[in-house]
Design an enzyme around this catalytic site. Structure first.
Site, PDB file in Angstrom:
ATOM      1  CE  LYS A 184     139.684  80.343  88.558  1.00 52.94           C
ATOM      2  NZ  LYS A 184     139.611  79.727  89.733  1.00 52.94           N
ATOM      3  N   GLY A 200     144.386  76.275  97.073  1.00 55.07           N
ATOM      4  CA  GLY A 200     144.205  75.903  98.574  1.00 55.07           C
ATOM      5  C   GLY A 200     145.366  75.567  99.208  1.00 55.07           C
ATOM      6  CB  ALA A 237     145.089  79.734  93.172  1.00 52.79           C
ATOM      7  N   GLY A 238     146.034  80.554  96.183  1.00 51.64           N
ATOM      8  CA  GLY A 238     147.178  80.875  96.924  1.00 51.64           C
ATOM      9  C   GLY A 238     146.968  81.546  98.315  1.00 51.64           C
ATOM     10  CB  ALA A 285     137.674  79.759  97.076  1.00 50.50           C
ATOM     11  CB  SER A 286     140.775  77.207  99.916  1.00 50.73           C
ATOM     12  OG  SER A 286     140.502  76.682  99.142  1.00 50.73           O
TER      13      SER A 286
END
Lengths: 263, 70
Positions: free
Chosen positions: A99, A160, A186-187, A208-209
């Site tokens: 990645k 994040g 992301a986001g 993830a976050s």
């Protein structure tokens, strides 16, 4: 069974369309629990200097869960650093999947397009299966595809930030035009963002976050897993067109008349 | 005789003839097999070459492992 067609990236078939980013979990036990709830078969890891004080390895958690490792180049600002990091990852994890992240500054963590394309091209030439983290720019996505990337990973909003998909039009254009899988990266802040990504045409979601920093990571992992499945089913089912005015679903025909004076 | 090398940013004195393999073996927490990689002077050294890669005075070594991320 989850009602989804399998996702194929560079010839590898994945039955889950949710990829789990492992950053931000408070400990390995929470990660293991969320991982199981997510149903993910592919998980990102990063590379950092060996810490003599570290307890346990994340690889043990991922190996025990039977998931594949997707190393990233997080923290790299130049093509050169990203290329060396990818080569280290190949050595460490015996995988040529990477990645690719090449960021422009530490405040936005937005991709540096120029360095990103240069790194992607070099890594493809070196035999890597490259999955680049990119902006939501359809032209940049096309350039990454042109140099041989196995997928493109446009951001919904900054890493994040939990701001969801700020430009759904661009994401749908990226998804419509790409011939390689599109992974929203992301986001994502909550389940509905993940469902929207799939409804807009993305093939998968990396998260993830939103999971690791949720109050209850395991519950959020399950909800995002279900949202990805829901998005997939909704996309296949076909949404109705948007209209400015109402359109009654109940027929007018046979409506009884109570105003006798008008008859 | 010894050589001064920098391992993950820290100065270390190693006996002459030290190799990448001997440095890794001396590090606490270094995985035995999969999960660790090494760069010497910014170039990746494949695992098979660790025993034969001798470290000269002033060499910079980075030893990396998997951590949670992204």
């Amino acid at each position: 069974m989850n009602g989804q067609a399998p996702l194929t990236i560079a010839g590898r078939e994945l039955s889950s369309r949710l990829i789990l980013g492992t950053g931000g979990f408070t400990n390995h036990e929470v990660l293991a629990s969320a991982l199981e709830a997510s149903g993910a078969e592919l998980c990102t890891v990063a590379l950092r200097r060996l810490d003599p004080a570290a307890r346990g390895s994340i690889l043990e958690v991922l190996d025990a869960a039977g998931v594949e490792v997707l190393p990233n180049t997080a923290g790299c600002y130049t093509a050169r650093d990203a290329i060396i990091t990818a080569q280290l990852a190949r050595e460490a994890f015996e995988t040529d999947w990477i990645k690719l992240e090449v960021i422009g500054d530490d405040r936005t963590l937005l991709p540096d397009a120029v360095e990103l394309v240069a790194a992607a091209e070099a890594l493809v030439d070196d035999g890597f299966t490259v999955l680049p983290y990119t902006t939501d720019d359809p032209i940049l996505a096309r350039r990454l595809e042109d140099v041989g990337c196995a997928a493109v990973m446009p951001l919904g909003s900054p890493i994040g930030s939990g701001m969801g998909i700020r430009n759904p039009y661009n994401i749908s254009i990226v998804a419509e035009r790409a011939k390689v899988p599109v992974i929203l990266d992301a986001g994502v802040g909550t389940a509905s963002d993940a469902a929207l990504a799939i409804e807009l045409g993305c093939d998968a979601v990396l998260c993830a976050s939103a999971i690791s920093r949720a109050h209850d990571p395991t519950a959020m992992a399950r909800s995002i897993r279900l949202a990805v499945e829901a998005g997939w089913l909704a996309r296949g089912a076909g949404r109705i067109p948007r209209r400015h005015y109402a359109e009654a679903s109940t027929p007018d025909e046979g409506l009884p008349v109570f105003d006798t004076a008008s008859q | 005789m010894s050589v001064a090398v920098t391992v993950n940013g820290e100065q270390r004195e190693l006996p002459a003839g030290a190799t990448v393999a001997s440095v890794i073996a001396s590090l606490h927490n270094a995985p035995d097999g999969r999960g660790v990689a090494v760069a010497v002077e910014g170039e990746v050294v494949p695992r098979a070459q660790w025993p034969s890669t001798e470290l000269r005075d002033g060499t910079t070594i980075e030893v990396v492992v998997a951590v949670q991320g992204g």
